[in-house]
Design a protein around this motif. Sequence first.
Motif, PDB file in Angstrom:
ATOM      1  N   GLU A  77     -22.639 -39.392   3.504  1.00  0.00           N
ATOM      2  CA  GLU A  77     -21.198 -39.573   3.707  1.00  0.00           C
ATOM      3  C   GLU A  77     -20.352 -39.051   2.552  1.00  0.00           C
ATOM      4  OE1 GLU A  77     -20.294 -43.572   4.797  1.00  0.00           O
ATOM      5  OE2 GLU A  77     -21.461 -43.477   6.647  1.00  0.00           O
ATOM      6  N   ALA A  78     -20.924 -38.166   1.728  1.00  0.00           N
ATOM      7  CA  ALA A  78     -20.153 -37.597   0.616  1.00  0.00           C
ATOM      8  C   ALA A  78     -18.978 -36.778   1.142  1.00  0.00           C
ATOM      9  CB  ALA A  78     -21.055 -36.741  -0.262  1.00  0.00           C
ATOM     10  N   ASP A  79     -19.212 -35.987   2.199  1.00  0.00           N
ATOM     11  CA  ASP A  79     -18.145 -35.148   2.747  1.00  0.00           C
ATOM     12  C   ASP A  79     -17.001 -35.987   3.300  1.00  0.00           C
ATOM     13  OD1 ASP A  79     -19.495 -32.835   2.087  1.00  0.00           O
ATOM     14  OD2 ASP A  79     -20.494 -32.670   4.029  1.00  0.00           O
ATOM     15  N   LEU A  80     -17.340 -37.089   3.975  1.00  0.00           N
ATOM     16  CA  LEU A  80     -16.313 -37.974   4.517  1.00  0.00           C
ATOM     17  C   LEU A  80     -15.497 -38.602   3.392  1.00  0.00           C
ATOM     18  CD1 LEU A  80     -14.988 -39.432   6.904  1.00  0.00           C
ATOM     19  CD2 LEU A  80     -16.790 -41.192   6.721  1.00  0.00           C
ATOM     20  N   LEU A 117     -10.540 -38.948   0.209  1.00  0.00           N
ATOM     21  CA  LEU A 117      -9.949 -38.895  -1.124  1.00  0.00           C
ATOM     22  C   LEU A 117      -8.834 -37.851  -1.181  1.00  0.00           C
ATOM     23  CD1 LEU A 117     -10.018 -39.918  -4.040  1.00  0.00           C
ATOM     24  CD2 LEU A 117     -11.811 -38.244  -4.524  1.00  0.00           C
ATOM     25  N   ARG A 118      -9.065 -36.716  -0.562  1.00  0.00           N
ATOM     26  CA  ARG A 118      -8.042 -35.662  -0.533  1.00  0.00           C
ATOM     27  C   ARG A 118      -6.808 -36.116   0.237  1.00  0.00           C
ATOM     28  NH1 ARG A 118     -12.405 -30.806   0.239  1.00  0.00           N
ATOM     29  NH2 ARG A 118     -12.568 -30.228  -1.974  1.00  0.00           N
ATOM     30  N   ILE A 132     -13.543 -31.858  -6.443  1.00  0.00           N
ATOM     31  CA  ILE A 132     -14.710 -30.978  -6.448  1.00  0.00           C
ATOM     32  C   ILE A 132     -15.981 -31.817  -6.394  1.00  0.00           C
ATOM     33  CG2 ILE A 132     -14.836 -30.855  -8.979  1.00  0.00           C
ATOM     34  CD1 ILE A 132     -15.591 -27.844  -8.567  1.00  0.00           C
ATOM     35  N   LYS A 133     -16.973 -31.316  -5.668  1.00  0.00           N
ATOM     36  CA  LYS A 133     -18.256 -32.022  -5.540  1.00  0.00           C
ATOM     37  C   LYS A 133     -19.255 -31.486  -6.566  1.00  0.00           C
ATOM     38  CE  LYS A 133     -18.969 -31.127  -1.168  1.00  0.00           C
ATOM     39  NZ  LYS A 133     -19.630 -31.156   0.152  1.00  0.00           N
TER      40      LYS A 133
END
Length: 307
Positions: free
Chosen positions: A205-208, A213-214, A231-232
């Motif tokens: 769920e990092a992308d979510l 956050l954005r 940034i990841k």
Amino acid sequence: LLKINLLLCCMWQQQLTEIKQGNSKTLARCISIIENEVVDYESLLEQLPSSATPVIGITGPPGAGKSTLVDSLIGLLVNEGKKVGVICVDPSSPFNLGSLLGDRIRMSEWYNNPNVFIRSLATRGSLGGLHPKIIEISDLLKAAGFDYIIIETVGVGQSEVEIAGLADVTVVVVVPEAGDEVQTMKAGLMEIADVFVVNKADRPEADLFVKNLRLMLAPSFSNHAIPVPVIKTIAAQKKGIKELWELVENIQQHTTHNKRHFWLMAAKAFHLIEQKRMKDVNKEELKNKIEAEGNSFNLYRFIKNYY
């Protein structure tokens, strides 16, 4: 007395010359002198030259991977031939107020590298996530000829906003699991970030999390005129570190001045002036005078008469 002052002045000049020549032992010794407020240490500070060395602040909640991220940034900069000074602010021991040195474990690769200087400091009870003498120590590091100075804060949450006034670029590190924690940070860390890093981005769920956050950082929902970049990274695998540094450099080069820095300097000046003016005030003496007045004591009349 004049001879003693002259000797001290010559001694500080010699120490400063050695620091400019890259003597890490002298630098470490002078940091300890400032930390422990050794007699006449202010004279050393008065001789420090002005410097435009960029300061990069790394902050965020505990467990976000700040130390691993700093370790990766050091590797990137060293490979580019840069000299890096690093200040890691660790939690204080409740017994001796010293640093627990946890950050040193993750940066052991750089112990003997001549282009890297790492110093751990204890917060010593400071609520801003930094050391009480962090301004003075960072100014000393600027005189040592480093290309960059990285300051990693202890990671204490909302009160950790001092770094925004000290750093040219403030990087806030979070992890995908932060969830509701980001909401609680909004009054503090959310307001000071120049860059948001979602570390450990290989987790579910990092992308979510990045998407949410954005959305939260969009101008319509925040105090920023333009969106704060997100940034990841996967610091443990050195992924995303180059992209992060390119972003940091771009922000640093296009930032003319840090208005928050002036407020931090004003607060520091106020604190030092307050200390100087209060040095002759003795609590024991105050207590005795108050005790002598007994039941007729009036706090406000007492203060007015005292001055």
